[in-house]
Motif scaffolding. Structure first.
Motif, PDB file in Angstrom:
ATOM      1  N   PRO A 168       0.815  -1.223   0.000  1.00 27.42           N
ATOM      2  CA  PRO A 168       0.000   0.000   0.000  1.00 27.42           C
ATOM      3  C   PRO A 168       0.843   1.266   0.000  1.00 27.42           C
ATOM      4  CG  PRO A 168      -0.859  -1.588   1.583  1.00 27.42           C
ATOM      5  CD  PRO A 168       0.446  -2.127   1.101  1.00 27.42           C
ATOM      6  N   GLN A 169       2.090   1.166   0.484  1.00 30.57           N
ATOM      7  CA  GLN A 169       2.957   2.342   0.546  1.00 30.57           C
ATOM      8  C   GLN A 169       3.826   2.511  -0.704  1.00 30.57           C
ATOM      9  OE1 GLN A 169       2.847   0.025   3.120  1.00 30.57           O
ATOM     10  NE2 GLN A 169       1.421   1.253   4.353  1.00 30.57           N
ATOM     11  N   SER A 170       3.754   1.571  -1.634  1.00 28.82           N
ATOM     12  CA  SER A 170       4.639   1.623  -2.800  1.00 28.82           C
ATOM     13  C   SER A 170       4.438   2.894  -3.612  1.00 28.82           C
ATOM     14  CB  SER A 170       4.404   0.398  -3.691  1.00 28.82           C
ATOM     15  OG  SER A 170       4.788  -0.782  -3.038  1.00 28.82           O
ATOM     16  N   GLY A 171       3.184   3.203  -3.918  1.00 29.34           N
ATOM     17  CA  GLY A 171       2.907   4.389  -4.719  1.00 29.34           C
ATOM     18  C   GLY A 171       3.355   5.663  -4.023  1.00 29.34           C
ATOM     19  N   GLN A 172       3.161   5.733  -2.710  1.00 30.94           N
ATOM     20  CA  GLN A 172       3.570   6.919  -1.962  1.00 30.94           C
ATOM     21  C   GLN A 172       5.079   7.103  -2.015  1.00 30.94           C
ATOM     22  OE1 GLN A 172       2.570   6.760   2.208  1.00 30.94           O
ATOM     23  NE2 GLN A 172       3.165   8.893   2.590  1.00 30.94           N
ATOM     24  N   VAL A 173       5.829   6.007  -1.842  1.00 28.03           N
ATOM     25  CA  VAL A 173       7.285   6.097  -1.871  1.00 28.03           C
ATOM     26  C   VAL A 173       7.774   6.470  -3.265  1.00 28.03           C
ATOM     27  CG1 VAL A 173       9.406   4.747  -1.681  1.00 28.03           C
ATOM     28  CG2 VAL A 173       7.652   4.553   0.074  1.00 28.03           C
ATOM     29  N   ARG A 174       7.179   5.890  -4.283  1.00 25.62           N
ATOM     30  CA  ARG A 174       7.578   6.207  -5.660  1.00 25.62           C
ATOM     31  C   ARG A 174       7.388   7.692  -5.956  1.00 25.62           C
ATOM     32  NH1 ARG A 174       6.810   1.840  -9.766  1.00 25.62           N
ATOM     33  NH2 ARG A 174       5.536   3.312 -10.929  1.00 25.62           N
ATOM     34  N   ARG A 175       6.229   8.226  -5.603  1.00 28.96           N
ATOM     35  CA  ARG A 175       5.975   9.655  -5.854  1.00 28.96           C
ATOM     36  C   ARG A 175       6.891  10.525  -5.007  1.00 28.96           C
ATOM     37  NH1 ARG A 175       0.717   7.545  -5.710  1.00 28.96           N
ATOM     38  NH2 ARG A 175       0.506   8.152  -3.510  1.00 28.96           N
ATOM     39  N   LEU A 176       7.062  10.157  -3.745  1.00 25.04           N
ATOM     40  CA  LEU A 176       7.856  10.964  -2.825  1.00 25.04           C
ATOM     41  C   LEU A 176       9.307  11.077  -3.281  1.00 25.04           C
ATOM     42  CD1 LEU A 176       8.009  12.472  -0.072  1.00 25.04           C
ATOM     43  CD2 LEU A 176       8.556  10.253   0.972  1.00 25.04           C
ATOM     44  N   VAL A 177       9.896   9.961  -3.686  1.00 22.66           N
ATOM     45  CA  VAL A 177      11.312   9.983  -4.023  1.00 22.66           C
ATOM     46  C   VAL A 177      11.558  10.680  -5.356  1.00 22.66           C
ATOM     47  CG1 VAL A 177      11.379   7.733  -5.180  1.00 22.66           C
ATOM     48  CG2 VAL A 177      13.407   8.577  -3.976  1.00 22.66           C
ATOM     49  N   VAL A 178      10.620  10.585  -6.289  1.00 18.44           N
ATOM     50  CA  VAL A 178      10.772  11.305  -7.558  1.00 18.44           C
ATOM     51  C   VAL A 178      10.696  12.815  -7.334  1.00 18.44           C
ATOM     52  CG1 VAL A 178       9.677  11.779  -9.788  1.00 18.44           C
ATOM     53  CG2 VAL A 178       9.970   9.422  -9.030  1.00 18.44           C
ATOM     54  N   VAL A 179       9.710  13.245  -6.550  1.00 16.93           N
ATOM     55  CA  VAL A 179       9.591  14.676  -6.243  1.00 16.93           C
ATOM     56  C   VAL A 179      10.817  15.164  -5.484  1.00 16.93           C
ATOM     57  CG1 VAL A 179       8.252  16.391  -4.957  1.00 16.93           C
ATOM     58  CG2 VAL A 179       7.071  14.650  -6.306  1.00 16.93           C
ATOM     59  N   THR A 180      11.334  14.331  -4.584  1.00 16.93           N
ATOM     60  CA  THR A 180      12.524  14.710  -3.815  1.00 16.93           C
ATOM     61  C   THR A 180      13.715  14.942  -4.738  1.00 16.93           C
ATOM     62  OG1 THR A 180      11.748  13.462  -1.890  1.00 16.93           O
ATOM     63  CG2 THR A 180      14.095  13.998  -1.970  1.00 16.93           C
ATOM     64  N   ALA A 181      13.907  14.074  -5.714  1.00 13.79           N
ATOM     65  CA  ALA A 181      15.018  14.245  -6.656  1.00 13.79           C
ATOM     66  C   ALA A 181      14.872  15.543  -7.448  1.00 13.79           C
ATOM     67  CB  ALA A 181      15.089  13.048  -7.608  1.00 13.79           C
ATOM     68  N   VAL A 182      13.646  15.851  -7.882  1.00  9.63           N
ATOM     69  CA  VAL A 182      13.407  17.101  -8.614  1.00  9.63           C
ATOM     70  C   VAL A 182      13.698  18.299  -7.723  1.00  9.63           C
ATOM     71  CG1 VAL A 182      11.642  18.518  -9.742  1.00  9.63           C
ATOM     72  CG2 VAL A 182      11.728  16.054 -10.184  1.00  9.63           C
ATOM     73  N   LEU A 183      13.278  18.235  -6.460  1.00 10.70           N
ATOM     74  CA  LEU A 183      13.520  19.347  -5.535  1.00 10.70           C
ATOM     75  C   LEU A 183      15.004  19.530  -5.242  1.00 10.70           C
ATOM     76  CD1 LEU A 183      10.604  18.932  -2.948  1.00 10.70           C
ATOM     77  CD2 LEU A 183      10.789  20.569  -4.834  1.00 10.70           C
ATOM     78  N   PHE A 184      15.743  18.441  -5.191  1.00 11.51           N
ATOM     79  CA  PHE A 184      17.190  18.572  -4.990  1.00 11.51           C
ATOM     80  C   PHE A 184      17.824  19.322  -6.161  1.00 11.51           C
ATOM     81  CE2 PHE A 184      17.413  15.129  -1.661  1.00 11.51           C
ATOM     82  CZ  PHE A 184      18.090  15.907  -0.723  1.00 11.51           C
ATOM     83  N   TYR A 185      17.349  19.049  -7.369  1.00 11.44           N
ATOM     84  CA  TYR A 185      17.912  19.775  -8.517  1.00 11.44           C
ATOM     85  C   TYR A 185      17.524  21.251  -8.462  1.00 11.44           C
ATOM     86  CZ  TYR A 185      19.172  21.279 -13.149  1.00 11.44           C
ATOM     87  OH  TYR A 185      19.727  21.970 -14.190  1.00 11.44           O
ATOM     88  N   LEU A 186      16.277  21.544  -8.117  1.00 13.44           N
ATOM     89  CA  LEU A 186      15.867  22.947  -7.984  1.00 13.44           C
ATOM     90  C   LEU A 186      16.685  23.656  -6.915  1.00 13.44           C
ATOM     91  CD1 LEU A 186      11.970  22.694  -8.244  1.00 13.44           C
ATOM     92  CD2 LEU A 186      13.582  23.510  -9.979  1.00 13.44           C
ATOM     93  N   GLN A 187      17.008  22.952  -5.846  1.00 14.65           N
ATOM     94  CA  GLN A 187      17.844  23.545  -4.795  1.00 14.65           C
ATOM     95  C   GLN A 187      19.232  23.896  -5.327  1.00 14.65           C
ATOM     96  OE1 GLN A 187      17.257  25.017  -2.220  1.00 14.65           O
ATOM     97  NE2 GLN A 187      18.044  24.148  -0.333  1.00 14.65           N
ATOM     98  N   LEU A 188      19.765  23.035  -6.186  1.00 10.25           N
ATOM     99  CA  LEU A 188      21.054  23.336  -6.809  1.00 10.25           C
ATOM    100  C   LEU A 188      20.960  24.557  -7.718  1.00 10.25           C
ATOM    101  CD1 LEU A 188      22.345  19.762  -7.714  1.00 10.25           C
ATOM    102  CD2 LEU A 188      23.361  21.337  -6.079  1.00 10.25           C
ATOM    103  N   VAL A 189      19.830  24.699  -8.399  1.00 10.69           N
ATOM    104  CA  VAL A 189      19.642  25.869  -9.256  1.00 10.69           C
ATOM    105  C   VAL A 189      19.625  27.141  -8.414  1.00 10.69           C
ATOM    106  CG1 VAL A 189      18.015  27.050 -10.799  1.00 10.69           C
ATOM    107  CG2 VAL A 189      18.460  24.602 -11.091  1.00 10.69           C
ATOM    108  N   PHE A 190      18.891  27.128  -7.292  1.00 14.35           N
ATOM    109  CA  PHE A 190      18.886  28.282  -6.391  1.00 14.35           C
ATOM    110  C   PHE A 190      20.293  28.567  -5.876  1.00 14.35           C
ATOM    111  CE2 PHE A 190      14.207  27.636  -5.698  1.00 14.35           C
ATOM    112  CZ  PHE A 190      13.824  28.907  -6.101  1.00 14.35           C
ATOM    113  N   GLY A 191      21.042  27.518  -5.569  1.00  9.67           N
ATOM    114  CA  GLY A 191      22.411  27.712  -5.110  1.00  9.67           C
ATOM    115  C   GLY A 191      23.279  28.358  -6.181  1.00  9.67           C
ATOM    116  N   ALA A 192      23.097  27.937  -7.444  1.00  4.11           N
ATOM    117  CA  ALA A 192      23.869  28.532  -8.538  1.00  4.11           C
ATOM    118  C   ALA A 192      23.502  30.002  -8.722  1.00  4.11           C
ATOM    119  CB  ALA A 192      23.611  27.753  -9.830  1.00  4.11           C
TER     120      ALA A 192
END
Length: 338
Positions: A168-192
């Motif tokens: 039951p948690q598979s879909g939640q983890v899949r969505r969460l980790v994909v969004v997290t990866a995108v947010l990490f890249y956006l954070q790098l953009v803000f840092g740049a």
């Protein structure tokens, strides 16, 4: 059985080269951050040559015994050239021995990104343009993420033809980790943006960028904490994903420490913490060896967080399923080659 025989028939060279490329790209990002931190980007005023010499024929005595900014900038160019040649070698090996067409296309994307990165770096030197430096700083981590993806796609963890785990948690983890990866890249953009902000920018603009950077850091802390809790609680049997998730936790803790240290050495101790640092001796001391490497380390660990989150996201998408998959004999045969 079919999956096992196909795995045995696969060449190990795509994965080996992908790992070498990803491992070579990370120090390239570190040295690139050092170039920006030490303001060495214009230490060599020409490109692709170095003071009129072919890049690879520049006298090593002049390089090693020269000024620090020349040493860093020319070293960055040499390391970038090595990464470019490794990328070409990986594309050739993928084209010759990788049966999955979509993986070969990812290799082409990596080659296009490394060429674009080199062009942006060269144009930044020729035009002495801070905006190009900022774009250069955003493209590097993106290329690193692609190299990490190639290492995952060619790994045993990806090629193992296990039935995806249904929970039951598979879909939640899949969505969460994909969004997290995108947010990490956006954070790098803000840092740049913060690192390459024009000198003539208004203080309010800088303050707004800092607030977004801090806000996104808080969101990422919540994301990684929730992801770690879900993976440890429900999916710890998937060892590669568990190790990557715990690595994310450790790297994020280190990044927060480096971020706070970066602010102190570049600006000052926050007023609420002034009593802990009598005399405020750490304020505005950027430029020393320790301070330079704290700032550069913050940039480099940010890229490492991006790469780790991308690897975690890809394994989650591969090894977790929101609903039970339907298998037939033909489908299993096809799935063995994906």
């Amino acid at each position: 059985m079919i999956a096992s025989s196909l795995q045995l028939d696969r060449s190990h060279w795509p994965h080996r080269l992908a790992l070498v490329l990803a491992c070579a790209t990370f120090p390239l990002l570190w040295v690139g951050g050092l170039v920006t931190t030490t303001d060495a980007g214009m230490a060599v005023p020409d490109w692709p040559s170095t003071y009129g010499y072919n890049l690879f024929l520049y006298p090593w005595q002049s390089w090693l015994a020269g000024p620090w900014d020349l040493f860093v900038e020319h070293g960055h160019r040499l390391l970038a050239s090595a990464v470019g040649m490794l990328t070409i070698a990986l594309v050739v090996v993928l084209w010759r021995s990788e049966p999955r067409a979509w993986v070969r296309k990812v290799g082409i994307v990596a080659l296009a990104l490394v060429l674009l990165q080199g062009l942006l770096g060269g144009m930044r030197v020729l035009l002495d343009e801070r905006t190009l430096a900022m774009l250069h700083g955003c493209t590097g981590p993106l290329f690193f993420a692609v190299t990490v993806s190639l290492a995952v796609f060619t790994s045993k963890s990806w090629l193992t033809n296990d039935i995806p785990l249904v929970s039951p948690q598979s879909g939640q983890v899949r969505r969460l980790v994909v969004v997290t990866a995108v947010l990490f890249y956006l954070q790098l953009v803000f840092g740049a943006v913060l690192r390459h902000m024009p000198i003539e920018s208004q203080p309010a603009t800088f303050a707004l960028a800092v607030r977004f950077h801090l806000l996104l850091a808080g969101v990422l802390v919540l994301h990684v904490a929730l992801l770690a809790w879900l993976v440890v609680r429900h999916f710890r049997q998937i060892r590669p994903m568990l190790r990557l998730t715990l690595s994310l936790v450790g790297l994020l803790a280190l990044q927060l420490l480096l971020g706070a240290s970066t602010w102190i050495v570049k600006f000052s101790v926050p007023t609420w913490a002034a009593d802990w640092f009598p005399g405020n001796e750490f304020a505005n001391t950027a430029g020393g060896w320790l301070q330079t490497h704290i700032i550069t380390g913050h940039v480099a660990v940010g890229s490492l967080l991006l790469g780790t989150s991308v690897a975690t996201a890809l394994l989650a998408l591969r090894r977790l399923a929101s609903s039970a998959p339907q298998y037939s004999g033909a489908a299993s045969t096809i799935g063995a080659t994906t």
